[in-house]
Design a protein around this motif. Structure first.
Motif, PDB file in Angstrom:
ATOM      1  N   PHE A  12       0.828  -1.210   0.000  1.00  0.00           N
ATOM      2  CA  PHE A  12       0.000   0.000   0.000  1.00  0.00           C
ATOM      3  C   PHE A  12       0.862   1.260   0.000  1.00  0.00           C
ATOM      4  O   PHE A  12       0.610   2.205  -0.744  1.00  0.00           O
ATOM      5  CB  PHE A  12      -0.931   0.008   1.227  1.00  0.00           C
ATOM      6  CG  PHE A  12      -2.250  -0.663   0.998  1.00  0.00           C
ATOM      7  CD1 PHE A  12      -3.338   0.068   0.554  1.00  0.00           C
ATOM      8  CD2 PHE A  12      -2.413  -2.015   1.248  1.00  0.00           C
ATOM      9  CE1 PHE A  12      -4.567  -0.536   0.356  1.00  0.00           C
ATOM     10  CE2 PHE A  12      -3.643  -2.629   1.052  1.00  0.00           C
ATOM     11  CZ  PHE A  12      -4.724  -1.898   0.602  1.00  0.00           C
ATOM     12  N   LYS A  15       2.565   1.961  -3.304  1.00  0.00           N
ATOM     13  CA  LYS A  15       1.625   2.513  -4.285  1.00  0.00           C
ATOM     14  C   LYS A  15       1.452   4.011  -4.093  1.00  0.00           C
ATOM     15  O   LYS A  15       1.445   4.783  -5.050  1.00  0.00           O
ATOM     16  CB  LYS A  15       0.268   1.829  -4.138  1.00  0.00           C
ATOM     17  CG  LYS A  15       0.105   0.640  -5.049  1.00  0.00           C
ATOM     18  CD  LYS A  15      -1.347   0.223  -5.088  1.00  0.00           C
ATOM     19  CE  LYS A  15      -1.580  -0.942  -6.014  1.00  0.00           C
ATOM     20  NZ  LYS A  15      -1.357  -0.670  -7.418  1.00  0.00           N
ATOM     21  N   GLY A 159      -2.227   8.221   4.017  1.00  0.00           N
ATOM     22  CA  GLY A 159      -3.421   7.871   4.776  1.00  0.00           C
ATOM     23  C   GLY A 159      -4.648   7.748   3.894  1.00  0.00           C
ATOM     24  O   GLY A 159      -5.396   6.771   3.983  1.00  0.00           O
ATOM     25  N   ILE A 160      -4.824   8.720   3.015  1.00  0.00           N
ATOM     26  CA  ILE A 160      -6.038   8.715   2.197  1.00  0.00           C
ATOM     27  C   ILE A 160      -5.958   7.671   1.089  1.00  0.00           C
ATOM     28  O   ILE A 160      -6.949   7.033   0.759  1.00  0.00           O
ATOM     29  CB  ILE A 160      -6.346  10.112   1.605  1.00  0.00           C
ATOM     30  CG1 ILE A 160      -7.776  10.169   1.050  1.00  0.00           C
ATOM     31  CG2 ILE A 160      -5.377  10.501   0.506  1.00  0.00           C
ATOM     32  CD1 ILE A 160      -8.826  10.335   2.078  1.00  0.00           C
ATOM     33  N   GLU A 162      -4.501   4.858   1.108  1.00  0.00           N
ATOM     34  CA  GLU A 162      -4.725   3.532   1.695  1.00  0.00           C
ATOM     35  C   GLU A 162      -6.230   3.292   1.859  1.00  0.00           C
ATOM     36  O   GLU A 162      -6.742   2.225   1.525  1.00  0.00           O
ATOM     37  CB  GLU A 162      -4.032   3.508   3.053  1.00  0.00           C
ATOM     38  CG  GLU A 162      -3.963   2.182   3.719  1.00  0.00           C
ATOM     39  CD  GLU A 162      -3.377   2.346   5.108  1.00  0.00           C
ATOM     40  OE1 GLU A 162      -4.101   2.051   6.065  1.00  0.00           O
ATOM     41  OE2 GLU A 162      -2.220   2.785   5.233  1.00  0.00           O
ATOM     42  N   GLU A 163      -6.913   4.315   2.370  1.00  0.00           N
ATOM     43  CA  GLU A 163      -8.362   4.216   2.549  1.00  0.00           C
ATOM     44  C   GLU A 163      -9.042   3.992   1.191  1.00  0.00           C
ATOM     45  O   GLU A 163      -9.961   3.182   1.063  1.00  0.00           O
ATOM     46  CB  GLU A 163      -8.886   5.507   3.189  1.00  0.00           C
ATOM     47  CG  GLU A 163     -10.346   5.468   3.570  1.00  0.00           C
ATOM     48  CD  GLU A 163     -10.625   4.568   4.771  1.00  0.00           C
ATOM     49  OE1 GLU A 163      -9.760   4.494   5.661  1.00  0.00           O
ATOM     50  OE2 GLU A 163     -11.688   3.950   4.802  1.00  0.00           O
ATOM     51  N   GLY A 165      -7.740   2.631  -1.460  1.00  0.00           N
ATOM     52  CA  GLY A 165      -7.473   1.268  -1.915  1.00  0.00           C
ATOM     53  C   GLY A 165      -8.416   0.281  -1.256  1.00  0.00           C
ATOM     54  O   GLY A 165      -8.986  -0.605  -1.909  1.00  0.00           O
ATOM     55  N   ASP A 166      -8.610   0.466   0.038  1.00  0.00           N
ATOM     56  CA  ASP A 166      -9.490  -0.415   0.814  1.00  0.00           C
ATOM     57  C   ASP A 166     -10.929  -0.325   0.314  1.00  0.00           C
ATOM     58  O   ASP A 166     -11.576  -1.330   0.025  1.00  0.00           O
ATOM     59  CB  ASP A 166      -9.386   0.001   2.292  1.00  0.00           C
ATOM     60  CG  ASP A 166     -10.071  -0.989   3.219  1.00  0.00           C
ATOM     61  OD1 ASP A 166     -10.743  -1.904   2.715  1.00  0.00           O
ATOM     62  OD2 ASP A 166      -9.934  -0.831   4.441  1.00  0.00           O
ATOM     63  N   GLY A 168     -11.935   0.853  -2.523  1.00  0.00           N
ATOM     64  CA  GLY A 168     -11.984   0.383  -3.901  1.00  0.00           C
ATOM     65  C   GLY A 168     -12.207  -1.122  -3.956  1.00  0.00           C
ATOM     66  O   GLY A 168     -12.992  -1.623  -4.759  1.00  0.00           O
ATOM     67  N   MET A 169     -11.530  -1.837  -3.078  1.00  0.00           N
ATOM     68  CA  MET A 169     -11.703  -3.291  -3.044  1.00  0.00           C
ATOM     69  C   MET A 169     -13.079  -3.683  -2.557  1.00  0.00           C
ATOM     70  O   MET A 169     -13.663  -4.651  -3.033  1.00  0.00           O
ATOM     71  CB  MET A 169     -10.640  -3.920  -2.145  1.00  0.00           C
ATOM     72  CG  MET A 169      -9.297  -3.923  -2.821  1.00  0.00           C
ATOM     73  SD  MET A 169      -8.140  -4.963  -1.955  1.00  0.00           S
ATOM     74  CE  MET A 169      -8.861  -6.538  -2.212  1.00  0.00           C
TER      75      MET A 169
END
Lengths: 264, 92
Positions: A12, A15, A159-160, A162-163, A165-166, A168-169
């Motif tokens: 993460f 990326k 921070g953002i 990562e959120e 990405g989460d 999105g999944m």
């Protein structure tokens, strides 16, 4: 060899860093990212709406199947009351096939409900983070030069992203699940439409209903005759109950005193 | 340190808990690599449970990167394997 959670954390972060490195001026990254966040938020909201639509459709189908199941049960009872065990068996056989479908749909409904709740929470979380990011972004742009901003931006951005990405999944997963269930839901629609489940429109009358209607037409006449016979024999059903209950009524005494009234 | 449970959000826990999580994490990776579905499910559940009980959720509007990231509770072994590749399941 590092474990799962350490490696995922690294992936993460890598990326996020890659995206940051692409920008000439890191402050541009902030604006670009903010646009992306807003797009993602819209996508999550659409996702919630899609799942809710599928859920409602399942609810409609469940209602239809439940109604149908109730009808078959009534038909079974009616057939049995008329001494047609073959018809009753047929009705109950059809009903047990429906019961399987219903429990299947209920399970799917639960899955969708869970997915919907998760996405709703994800949307709320993302919204809160996007708001925080906007504030942070403006502060950074107003306060720091491009060179100074680098570290601050790095933190907020990691921070953002990562959120994102989460979330999105989560959307991806919900879309996959919804698509699967929609296909199955379509199959149920076809089943309902084909008359195999005899929908509520009453346009298609299956053989079972037709047969039941035919004999219950006769049956109503039979019932009526039975009722009349009982009346003629002296005493409505309530009187008979009173007799069985042992309550001495004047009528009863009269009957006992006059044997010429033949009860048969 | 901050740990993210995917689909649930972030949790802050004391660094002293790291060894406990680390042991479970190594076990989890071994199960992913060997394809031990039952072991994977058991270990992932234990890991998530540990993080939830030992930590406290971060406020929703915080913007902190997580040091550790854990798959969602219902994640399959294949999903996790895919996530461990650079461009696996994480959308850009």
């Amino acid at each position: 060899m590092s474990g799962v959670m350490k490696r995922m954390g690294m992936i993460f972060r890598a990326k996020a860093n890659k995206a940051l490195d692409r920008a000439e001026d890191p402050r541009e990254t902030l604006d670009y990212s903010y646009q992306k966040q807003l797009e993602l938020l819209q996508k999550v909201r659409r996702g919630v709406a899609d799942v809710a639509t599928s859920r409602k459709r399942l609810e409609l189908q469940l209602n239809q199947l439940n109604t149908q199941s109730g009808r078959l049960e009534d038909q079974g009872k009616k057939a049995l009351a008329l001494g047609r065990e073959d018809l009753a068996r047929e009705a109950l056989t059809r009903r047990s096939a429906l019961t399987q479908q219903i429990s299947d749909l209920q399970q799917q409904h639960e899955t969708l409900q869970t997915e919907e709740n998760k996405l709703t929470l994800a949307a709320q979380r993302l919204q809160a983070k996007v708001d925080a990011f906007r504030t942070r972004k403006e502060t950074i742009k107003a306060t720091y030069t491009a060179a100074q901003a680098q570290t601050r931006i790095g933190e907020a951005f990691s921070g953002i992203s990562e959120e994102m990405g989460d979330v999105g999944m989560a959307i991806q997963r919900a879309e996959d699940k919804t698509a699967q269930l929609q296909a199955r839901s379509g199959a149920i629609d076809e089943l309902l439409a084909s008359g195999a489940l005899d929908d509520q429109t009453g346009t298609t009358k299956d053989d079972l209903s037709a047969e039941l209607d035919r004999i219950s037409g006769n049956a109503d006449v039979e019932f009526e005759l039975e009722r009349m016979k009982a009346e003629l024999a002296g005493g409505s059903s309530s009187d008979r109950q009173a007799i069985e209950g042992g309550a001495a009524t004047p009528q009863q005494e009269q009957q006992q005193e006059s044997p010429k009234f033949d009860k048969q | 340190m901050i740990v993210r449970i995917m689909g649930e959000g972030q949790v802050k826990l004391d660094d002293s808990h790291f060894p406990t999580l680390n042991g479970l994490d190594d076990e989890l990776l071994a199960e992913v690599e060997s394809g031990d579905e039952a072991g994977f499910r058991r270990t992932l559940t234990a890991l998530l449970e540990a993080v939830r009980t030992l930590g406290a959720p971060l406020p929703e509007d915080s913007l902190e990167p997580s040091e550790l990231i854990l798959p969602a509770p219902e994640a399959t072994i294949d999903e996790v394997r895919a996530m461990l590749t650079e461009d696996g399941l994480i959308p850009d």
